[in-house]
Design a protein around this motif. Sequence first.
Motif, PDB file in Angstrom:
ATOM      1  N   GLU A  19       0.855  -1.183   0.000  1.00  0.00           N
ATOM      2  CA  GLU A  19       0.000   0.000   0.000  1.00  0.00           C
ATOM      3  C   GLU A  19       0.895   1.237   0.000  1.00  0.00           C
ATOM      4  N   LYS A  47      -3.855   7.044  -3.070  1.00  0.00           N
ATOM      5  CA  LYS A  47      -3.542   5.696  -2.588  1.00  0.00           C
ATOM      6  C   LYS A  47      -3.370   4.753  -3.779  1.00  0.00           C
ATOM      7  N   TYR A  48      -2.351   3.916  -3.696  1.00  0.00           N
ATOM      8  CA  TYR A  48      -2.096   2.908  -4.718  1.00  0.00           C
ATOM      9  C   TYR A  48      -1.896   1.546  -4.053  1.00  0.00           C
ATOM     10  N   LEU A  49      -2.139   0.493  -4.824  1.00  0.00           N
ATOM     11  CA  LEU A  49      -1.753  -0.860  -4.437  1.00  0.00           C
ATOM     12  C   LEU A  49      -0.745  -1.377  -5.459  1.00  0.00           C
ATOM     13  N   ALA A  99      -0.311  -3.971   2.644  1.00  0.00           N
ATOM     14  CA  ALA A  99      -1.723  -3.625   2.463  1.00  0.00           C
ATOM     15  C   ALA A  99      -2.627  -4.617   3.193  1.00  0.00           C
ATOM     16  N   GLU A 137      -5.374  -5.500   1.742  1.00  0.00           N
ATOM     17  CA  GLU A 137      -5.811  -6.323   0.612  1.00  0.00           C
ATOM     18  C   GLU A 137      -4.716  -7.329   0.219  1.00  0.00           C
TER      19      GLU A 137
END
Length: 266
Positions: free
Chosen positions: A104, A117-119, A239, A241
């Motif tokens: 994250e 925000k990026y993944l 993250a 996720e």
Amino acid sequence: MRFSVLSKGDSTSNALMQRIITYLQDFELIYDEAEPDIVISVGGDGTLLYAFHRYSSRLDKVAFVGVHTGHLGFYADWLPDEIEKLVIAIAKTPYQVVEYPLLEVIIRYRHGGKETKYLGLNESTVKSTVGTLVMDVEIRGEHFERFRGDGLCVSTPSGSTAYNKALGGAIIHPAIHAIQLAEMASINNRVFRTVGSPLILPAHHTLMLKPVYVHDFNVTIDHLNVMHRDVKSIQFRVADEKVRFARFRPFPFWKRVHDSFISGEG
């Protein structure tokens, strides 16, 4: 079951994509680009990275599988001549879901505004737009070092075999929920000093980069490259996720490492 297929775009990959779609529809599976249960990428690891980002809002609902039309990939592990075997496996057998940790990245700005925000599946890099990158590095809210050099790379375990490895970082098994910070050509002399080694941070640790002089940076997230201006801080952590891969047969991580870097096969 609903499925989607993404191709690298070359003629070989496009032809394989059409065959996969036809075969799976023959088994009465439903082609659904919007809400698939399984996503098949045909090409290489780059194609799977693209598929991951395309479906990053559905990570808890979709599983990925890769067919490689070039050299062996870490994510794309099925061969073109195994298409029939793969199709039958998808249509007829329950698959094992293997989950890998993600990175994250949260970018905040000096004068307010919405944070970004990026993944990332592989890694994120930070470089200055002009000259040397100078960043204060904080770990768990405590100042660790002031970095000077070409840039910094923060990678996931599954991405540790990519750019991170080229920077001299460690290869980490994806069962370990961690992120890794690797330096790009740091400046170390009597005046300036960095730790000079890659750092591996567990899931409950947060890494923060804070600009010292300039505030404009080139930030990459996997294959995406974005210029960010007026940056206050860049935060990295494991993250919440995860990415899910559909496994129809064993392919241990260390065998992938061996086959990719040692045996010369594939």
